[in-house]
Design a protein around this motif. Structure first.
Motif, PDB file in Angstrom:
ATOM      1  N   PHE A 162      41.096  33.415  55.460  1.00 55.34           N
ATOM      2  CA  PHE A 162      39.990  33.927  54.659  1.00 55.34           C
ATOM      3  C   PHE A 162      38.797  34.134  55.589  1.00 55.34           C
ATOM      4  CE2 PHE A 162      42.483  31.296  51.773  1.00 55.34           C
ATOM      5  CZ  PHE A 162      42.699  32.179  50.720  1.00 55.34           C
ATOM      6  N   LYS A 163      37.847  34.922  55.127  1.00 57.76           N
ATOM      7  CA  LYS A 163      36.591  35.094  55.848  1.00 57.76           C
ATOM      8  C   LYS A 163      35.457  34.619  54.961  1.00 57.76           C
ATOM      9  CE  LYS A 163      33.654  36.437  59.016  1.00 57.76           C
ATOM     10  NZ  LYS A 163      33.615  35.878  60.389  1.00 57.76           N
ATOM     11  N   SER A 164      34.703  33.629  55.434  1.00 56.00           N
ATOM     12  CA  SER A 164      33.530  33.178  54.714  1.00 56.00           C
ATOM     13  C   SER A 164      32.369  34.114  55.026  1.00 56.00           C
ATOM     14  CB  SER A 164      33.169  31.746  55.123  1.00 56.00           C
ATOM     15  OG  SER A 164      31.942  31.362  54.560  1.00 56.00           O
ATOM     16  N   GLY A 165      31.766  34.658  53.981  1.00 61.19           N
ATOM     17  CA  GLY A 165      30.640  35.562  54.181  1.00 61.19           C
ATOM     18  C   GLY A 165      31.024  37.011  54.010  1.00 61.19           C
TER      19      GLY A 165
ATOM     20  N   PHE B  97      41.761  41.876  60.976  1.00 59.66           N
ATOM     21  CA  PHE B  97      42.312  41.151  62.131  1.00 59.66           C
ATOM     22  C   PHE B  97      43.152  39.971  61.665  1.00 59.66           C
ATOM     23  CE2 PHE B  97      38.825  43.417  64.170  1.00 59.66           C
ATOM     24  CZ  PHE B  97      39.373  43.777  65.386  1.00 59.66           C
ATOM     25  N   HIS B  98      42.683  39.273  60.645  1.00 60.74           N
ATOM     26  CA  HIS B  98      43.459  38.162  60.099  1.00 60.74           C
ATOM     27  C   HIS B  98      44.837  38.643  59.644  1.00 60.74           C
ATOM     28  CE1 HIS B  98      39.421  36.080  58.819  1.00 60.74           C
ATOM     29  NE2 HIS B  98      39.614  36.051  60.127  1.00 60.74           N
ATOM     30  N   ALA B  99      44.857  39.769  58.932  1.00 61.17           N
ATOM     31  CA  ALA B  99      46.126  40.306  58.436  1.00 61.17           C
ATOM     32  C   ALA B  99      47.051  40.660  59.592  1.00 61.17           C
ATOM     33  CB  ALA B  99      45.870  41.522  57.550  1.00 61.17           C
ATOM     34  N   ALA B 100      46.486  41.201  60.665  1.00 62.22           N
ATOM     35  CA  ALA B 100      47.298  41.547  61.830  1.00 62.22           C
ATOM     36  C   ALA B 100      47.899  40.290  62.466  1.00 62.22           C
ATOM     37  CB  ALA B 100      46.457  42.302  62.859  1.00 62.22           C
ATOM     38  N   ALA B 101      47.163  39.187  62.429  1.00 61.28           N
ATOM     39  CA  ALA B 101      47.643  37.945  63.050  1.00 61.28           C
ATOM     40  C   ALA B 101      48.674  37.217  62.199  1.00 61.28           C
ATOM     41  CB  ALA B 101      46.467  37.009  63.339  1.00 61.28           C
ATOM     42  N   THR B 102      48.536  37.291  60.885  1.00 53.21           N
ATOM     43  CA  THR B 102      49.356  36.463  59.999  1.00 53.21           C
ATOM     44  C   THR B 102      50.433  37.225  59.240  1.00 53.21           C
ATOM     45  OG1 THR B 102      47.903  36.765  58.085  1.00 53.21           O
ATOM     46  CG2 THR B 102      47.373  34.957  59.605  1.00 53.21           C
ATOM     47  N   GLY B 103      50.235  38.547  59.086  1.00 50.74           N
ATOM     48  CA  GLY B 103      51.138  39.315  58.233  1.00 50.74           C
ATOM     49  C   GLY B 103      50.839  39.139  56.758  1.00 50.74           C
ATOM     50  N   ARG B 104      49.701  38.522  56.429  1.00 53.96           N
ATOM     51  CA  ARG B 104      49.285  38.310  55.045  1.00 53.96           C
ATOM     52  C   ARG B 104      47.864  38.827  54.871  1.00 53.96           C
ATOM     53  NH1 ARG B 104      51.977  33.210  52.695  1.00 53.96           N
ATOM     54  NH2 ARG B 104      50.082  33.048  51.432  1.00 53.96           N
ATOM     55  N   ALA B 105      47.593  39.455  53.740  1.00 49.43           N
ATOM     56  CA  ALA B 105      46.261  39.991  53.473  1.00 49.43           C
ATOM     57  C   ALA B 105      45.235  38.865  53.429  1.00 49.43           C
ATOM     58  CB  ALA B 105      46.253  40.762  52.159  1.00 49.43           C
ATOM     59  N   SER B 106      44.073  39.125  54.018  1.00 52.88           N
ATOM     60  CA  SER B 106      42.956  38.186  54.021  1.00 52.88           C
ATOM     61  C   SER B 106      41.826  38.787  53.181  1.00 52.88           C
ATOM     62  CB  SER B 106      42.476  37.940  55.451  1.00 52.88           C
ATOM     63  OG  SER B 106      41.277  37.193  55.479  1.00 52.88           O
TER      64      SER B 106
ATOM     65  N   PRO C 190      38.639  43.896  50.684  1.00 56.50           N
ATOM     66  CA  PRO C 190      40.006  43.851  50.150  1.00 56.50           C
ATOM     67  C   PRO C 190      40.081  43.307  48.729  1.00 56.50           C
ATOM     68  CG  PRO C 190      39.973  43.060  52.427  1.00 56.50           C
ATOM     69  CD  PRO C 190      38.543  43.233  52.003  1.00 56.50           C
ATOM     70  N   HIS C 191      39.213  42.346  48.401  1.00 51.94           N
ATOM     71  CA  HIS C 191      39.295  41.773  47.049  1.00 51.94           C
ATOM     72  C   HIS C 191      38.914  42.792  45.988  1.00 51.94           C
ATOM     73  CE1 HIS C 191      34.892  41.139  47.519  1.00 51.94           C
ATOM     74  NE2 HIS C 191      34.866  41.137  46.197  1.00 51.94           N
ATOM     75  N   MET C 192      38.063  43.774  46.351  1.00 52.78           N
ATOM     76  CA  MET C 192      37.698  44.799  45.383  1.00 52.78           C
ATOM     77  C   MET C 192      38.896  45.689  45.060  1.00 52.78           C
ATOM     78  SD  MET C 192      34.563  44.227  44.576  1.00 52.78           S
ATOM     79  CE  MET C 192      34.183  45.742  43.717  1.00 52.78           C
ATOM     80  N   LEU C 193      39.614  46.121  46.084  1.00 54.80           N
ATOM     81  CA  LEU C 193      40.784  46.961  45.846  1.00 54.80           C
ATOM     82  C   LEU C 193      41.840  46.202  45.048  1.00 54.80           C
ATOM     83  CD1 LEU C 193      41.211  48.734  49.316  1.00 54.80           C
ATOM     84  CD2 LEU C 193      39.861  49.440  47.330  1.00 54.80           C
ATOM     85  N   GLU C 194      42.028  44.931  45.374  1.00 54.32           N
ATOM     86  CA  GLU C 194      43.004  44.135  44.638  1.00 54.32           C
ATOM     87  C   GLU C 194      42.588  43.971  43.177  1.00 54.32           C
ATOM     88  OE1 GLU C 194      43.906  40.469  46.519  1.00 54.32           O
ATOM     89  OE2 GLU C 194      44.488  41.396  48.423  1.00 54.32           O
ATOM     90  N   ALA C 195      41.291  43.796  42.948  1.00 55.32           N
ATOM     91  CA  ALA C 195      40.810  43.646  41.576  1.00 55.32           C
ATOM     92  C   ALA C 195      40.989  44.937  40.789  1.00 55.32           C
ATOM     93  CB  ALA C 195      39.343  43.229  41.582  1.00 55.32           C
ATOM     94  N   TRP C 196      40.729  46.077  41.437  1.00 53.81           N
ATOM     95  CA  TRP C 196      40.943  47.350  40.752  1.00 53.81           C
ATOM     96  C   TRP C 196      42.403  47.501  40.333  1.00 53.81           C
ATOM     97  CZ3 TRP C 196      38.019  51.086  44.598  1.00 53.81           C
ATOM     98  CH2 TRP C 196      36.647  50.824  44.530  1.00 53.81           C
ATOM     99  N   ARG C 197      43.292  47.209  41.270  1.00 57.61           N
ATOM    100  CA  ARG C 197      44.729  47.344  40.963  1.00 57.61           C
ATOM    101  C   ARG C 197      45.149  46.344  39.887  1.00 57.61           C
ATOM    102  NH1 ARG C 197      45.172  48.103  46.879  1.00 57.61           N
ATOM    103  NH2 ARG C 197      45.740  50.283  47.271  1.00 57.61           N
ATOM    104  N   ALA C 198      44.620  45.120  39.980  1.00 59.84           N
ATOM    105  CA  ALA C 198      44.979  44.100  38.995  1.00 59.84           C
ATOM    106  C   ALA C 198      44.527  44.496  37.597  1.00 59.84           C
ATOM    107  CB  ALA C 198      44.369  42.750  39.380  1.00 59.84           C
TER     108      ALA C 198
END
Length: 436
Positions: A37-40, A48-57, A260-268
């Motif tokens: 996650f990114k605080s702030g 970059f987090h997603a590239a490192a982990t393979g999971r959306a941040s 990213p959370h905005m796009l996920e919320a729209w889709r949800a």
């Protein structure tokens, strides 16, 4: 049960992102499931987090989001083995006035989730003073726990020994010390790091960072310092209204700053998103009922955007019958002209009268609270929107009807009100959440 850890530092530029990516990739390579996650409000690091982990941040933000929203977002770490929250700026750095449930400081998230903090300390030009700084951060706020320290950019073995001894004398664990290593420096530009999707070698760079950190940091000890954690109740969701049912979203190197959370919320919420590339001279999907132009780097691509007649005519035709909204760089492209760093003025789409200049650079940075004077896609007049503004462009002219009354985090009214004309609206801030 996941292990939770916050990665922070005394200040920006110390190496938080590099260490986060290296730890995430190293643990992933060992077979662990890692969630970041990114605080702030930084919208670059999650990619970059997603590239490192393979999971959306996603971002979690105590100034703009309530506890239920943060809990909902963090609940995606339920199935992970280790969860890392990368901080912004220094550990306790936030705004002067409290927002929804905090000041935006990384410490807010650490205390809220009860995760210990791994400090990255750069002792360049220091020795024992580095320990005094770490001890001060440890003791500053009772609800924030310190796991230990990773030293970055140590000058020599002797330098490392001096700092290590001082930290151990202060009762602070040292998990490792990283010598200077230019090969893992992430490239930067005026809004921060060059975006992950623009770096073809990003995976190799992260692998090298993981290898380097694994050589110098006790990964097992860091993992053991993390807090065993079960996500709190995820709440009812993100409380985000999509701007339409079918959303045409500009998406390329010039239009990429979307939370990213905005796009996920729209889709949800049931919205469908189709992407198009203005840089490839594409217009919005004619079957969409709203068009959204996010921020990014249009000031670096102004000549191409101005030359792409199909994009410009397609957007204008779309706006005759349906709403179009732009954020920051997207707002600038909805305007009439954009002057680049060389002082060359480029004609934009002209849906709004806004004129901006990147030649007259001035940093605009901070949280924004806007009360809408008129509707914009997804939000009614009177809605209170929380967002964040970060750009270097100067307003030359903003002649259209203001979209909102906008305040900074101290409550002061600012000039960047956003604009509306016909079906077009725009703001300089990036939307994070709506007050409910």
């Amino acid at each position: 049960m996941a292990a939770g850890l916050v990665i922070s530092a005394p200040a920006s530029g110390v190496g938080k992102t590099t260490l986060t990516l290296a730890l995430a990739r190293a643990w992933r390579n060992s077979g662990l499931r890692v969630q970041c996650f990114k605080s702030g409000p930084d919208y670059i690091d999650p990619a970059f987090h997603a590239a490192a982990t393979g999971r959306a941040s996603v971002n979690v933000d105590s100034w703009a989001m309530d506890r239920g929203t943060i809990s909902h977002l963090v609940s995606r770490g339920t199935d992970a083995d280790v969860v890392l929250a990368e901080g912004s700026m220094g550990l306790f750095d936030g705004v002067a006035a409290r927002g929804v449930c905090g000041t935006g400081a990384t410490a807010d998230i650490a205390e809220m989730l009860d995760w210990p903090v791994l400090l990255v300390i750069d002792p360049s030009g220091q020795a024992q003073t580095a320990a005094a700084i770490a001890a001060g951060l440890r003791d500053y706020r009772p609800g924030v726990r310190l796991a230990g320290v990773v030293l970055n950019r140590v000058a020599s073995p002797r330098h490392e020994a001096l700092v290590r001894r001082a930290l151990l004398d202060a009762g602070i664990a040292v998990f490792g010390a990283l010598p200077r290593h230019a090969e893992i420096s992430l490239p930067k530009r005026h809004l921060g790091l060059v975006q992950a999707e623009e770096q073809t070698e990003i995976s190799k760079l992260i692998d090298e960072a993981a290898r380097f950190v694994a050589e110098h940091v006790d990964l097992d000890a860091v993992l053991q310092s993390a807090a065993s954690w079960s996500p709190p109740s995820a709440g009812s969701g993100l409380n985000v209204t999509p701007p339409g049912q079918r959303i045409a979203l500009a998406r390329d190197a010039a239009f990429s700053f979307v939370y990213p959370h905005m796009l996920e919320a729209w889709r949800a919420a049931g919205a469908e998103i189709s992407t198009f590339s203005p840089l490839a001279d594409e217009g919005p999907d004619p079957g969409a009922d709203v068009c959204w132009l996010p921020g990014g780097y249009p000031e670096l691509q102004a000549g191409r955007i101005a030359a792409n007649a199909r994009f410009r005519s397609g957007l204008r035709a779309f706006a005759e019958t349906r709403p179009v909204h732009g954020e920051c760089g997207g707002y600038m492209v909805l305007g009439s002209a954009l002057t680049d760093a060389d002082g060359v003025s480029h004609e934009m789409t002209g849906l709004l009268g806004l004129e901006t200049s990147f030649a007259k650079r001035r940093m605009h940075l901070g949280y924004r609270l806007a009360e809408l004077a008129a509707p914009m896609p997804g939000h009614q007049a009177g809605a209170r929107l929380r967002g964040h503004e970060f750009h270097y462009s100067t307003i030359v002219a903003q002649p259209d009807t203001p979209l909102a009354v906008v305040h900074d985090a101290t409550g002061a009214v600012i000039a960047e009100t956003g604009s509306r004309r016909g079906q077009a609206t725009g703001t300089f801030f990036h939307l994070i959440a709506e007050d409910r």
